[in-house]
Write a protein that holds these residues in place. Sequence first.
Motif, PDB file in Angstrom:
ATOM      1  N   MET A 292      -6.593  -8.460  56.204  1.00  0.00           N
ATOM      2  CA  MET A 292      -6.129  -8.259  54.855  1.00  0.00           C
ATOM      3  C   MET A 292      -4.657  -8.691  54.794  1.00  0.00           C
ATOM      4  N   THR A 293      -4.338  -9.513  53.816  1.00  0.00           N
ATOM      5  CA  THR A 293      -2.972  -9.980  53.623  1.00  0.00           C
ATOM      6  C   THR A 293      -2.341  -9.231  52.464  1.00  0.00           C
ATOM      7  N   LEU A 294      -1.172  -8.670  52.712  1.00  0.00           N
ATOM      8  CA  LEU A 294      -0.455  -7.969  51.653  1.00  0.00           C
ATOM      9  C   LEU A 294       0.344  -8.965  50.830  1.00  0.00           C
ATOM     10  N   PRO A 295       0.514  -8.707  49.541  1.00  0.00           N
ATOM     11  CA  PRO A 295       1.320  -9.615  48.717  1.00  0.00           C
ATOM     12  C   PRO A 295       2.793  -9.542  49.104  1.00  0.00           C
ATOM     13  N   ALA A 296       3.469 -10.660  49.011  1.00  0.00           N
ATOM     14  CA  ALA A 296       4.906 -10.708  49.275  1.00  0.00           C
ATOM     15  C   ALA A 296       5.651 -10.504  47.962  1.00  0.00           C
ATOM     16  N   VAL A 297       6.668  -9.676  48.012  1.00  0.00           N
ATOM     17  CA  VAL A 297       7.464  -9.371  46.834  1.00  0.00           C
ATOM     18  C   VAL A 297       8.936  -9.430  47.222  1.00  0.00           C
ATOM     19  N   ILE A 298       9.754 -10.020  46.364  1.00  0.00           N
ATOM     20  CA  ILE A 298      11.195 -10.018  46.563  1.00  0.00           C
ATOM     21  C   ILE A 298      11.803  -9.283  45.376  1.00  0.00           C
ATOM     22  N   VAL A 299      12.631  -8.298  45.652  1.00  0.00           N
ATOM     23  CA  VAL A 299      13.323  -7.547  44.610  1.00  0.00           C
ATOM     24  C   VAL A 299      14.804  -7.864  44.725  1.00  0.00           C
ATOM     25  N   LEU A 300      15.371  -8.392  43.653  1.00  0.00           N
ATOM     26  CA  LEU A 300      16.805  -8.681  43.610  1.00  0.00           C
ATOM     27  C   LEU A 300      17.498  -7.576  42.828  1.00  0.00           C
ATOM     28  N   MET A 301      18.543  -7.024  43.409  1.00  0.00           N
ATOM     29  CA  MET A 301      19.273  -5.953  42.746  1.00  0.00           C
ATOM     30  C   MET A 301      20.765  -6.246  42.801  1.00  0.00           C
ATOM     31  N   GLY A 302      21.477  -5.820  41.782  1.00  0.00           N
ATOM     32  CA  GLY A 302      22.920  -5.988  41.761  1.00  0.00           C
ATOM     33  C   GLY A 302      23.476  -5.616  40.411  1.00  0.00           C
ATOM     34  N   VAL A 303      24.778  -5.623  40.330  1.00  0.00           N
ATOM     35  CA  VAL A 303      25.448  -5.254  39.082  1.00  0.00           C
ATOM     36  C   VAL A 303      25.244  -6.335  38.021  1.00  0.00           C
ATOM     37  N   SER A 304      25.474  -5.970  36.803  1.00  0.00           N
ATOM     38  CA  SER A 304      25.351  -6.898  35.687  1.00  0.00           C
ATOM     39  C   SER A 304      26.265  -8.099  35.887  1.00  0.00           C
ATOM     40  N   GLY A 305      25.718  -9.282  35.647  1.00  0.00           N
ATOM     41  CA  GLY A 305      26.510 -10.506  35.739  1.00  0.00           C
ATOM     42  C   GLY A 305      26.677 -11.052  37.141  1.00  0.00           C
ATOM     43  N   SER A 306      25.918 -10.516  38.113  1.00  0.00           N
ATOM     44  CA  SER A 306      26.085 -10.965  39.499  1.00  0.00           C
ATOM     45  C   SER A 306      25.219 -12.172  39.869  1.00  0.00           C
ATOM     46  N   GLY A 307      24.363 -12.621  38.948  1.00  0.00           N
ATOM     47  CA  GLY A 307      23.553 -13.812  39.206  1.00  0.00           C
ATOM     48  C   GLY A 307      22.115 -13.546  39.611  1.00  0.00           C
ATOM     49  N   LYS A 308      21.634 -12.334  39.399  1.00  0.00           N
ATOM     50  CA  LYS A 308      20.263 -11.987  39.779  1.00  0.00           C
ATOM     51  C   LYS A 308      19.239 -12.883  39.090  1.00  0.00           C
ATOM     52  N   SER A 309      19.392 -13.100  37.800  1.00  0.00           N
ATOM     53  CA  SER A 309      18.429 -13.920  37.051  1.00  0.00           C
ATOM     54  C   SER A 309      18.467 -15.372  37.512  1.00  0.00           C
TER      55      SER A 309
END
Length: 46
Positions: free
Chosen positions: A1-18
């Motif tokens: 069974m293969t688990l899905p890969a997920v990346i979570v980006l976190m940071g303050v507003s305006g730090s370039g997450k999007s």
Amino acid sequence: MTLPAVIVLMGVSGSGKSTIGAALSKKLGWPYADADEFHPPANVAK
């Protein structure tokens, strides 16, 4: 069974997450969801 890969980006507003999230999505061919898509427009406008 293969688990899905997920990346979570976190940071303050305006730090370039999007920007980084969109670039990773394009490079990896993965779907991308920005957290702002899950908030009401009035909250995003604040």
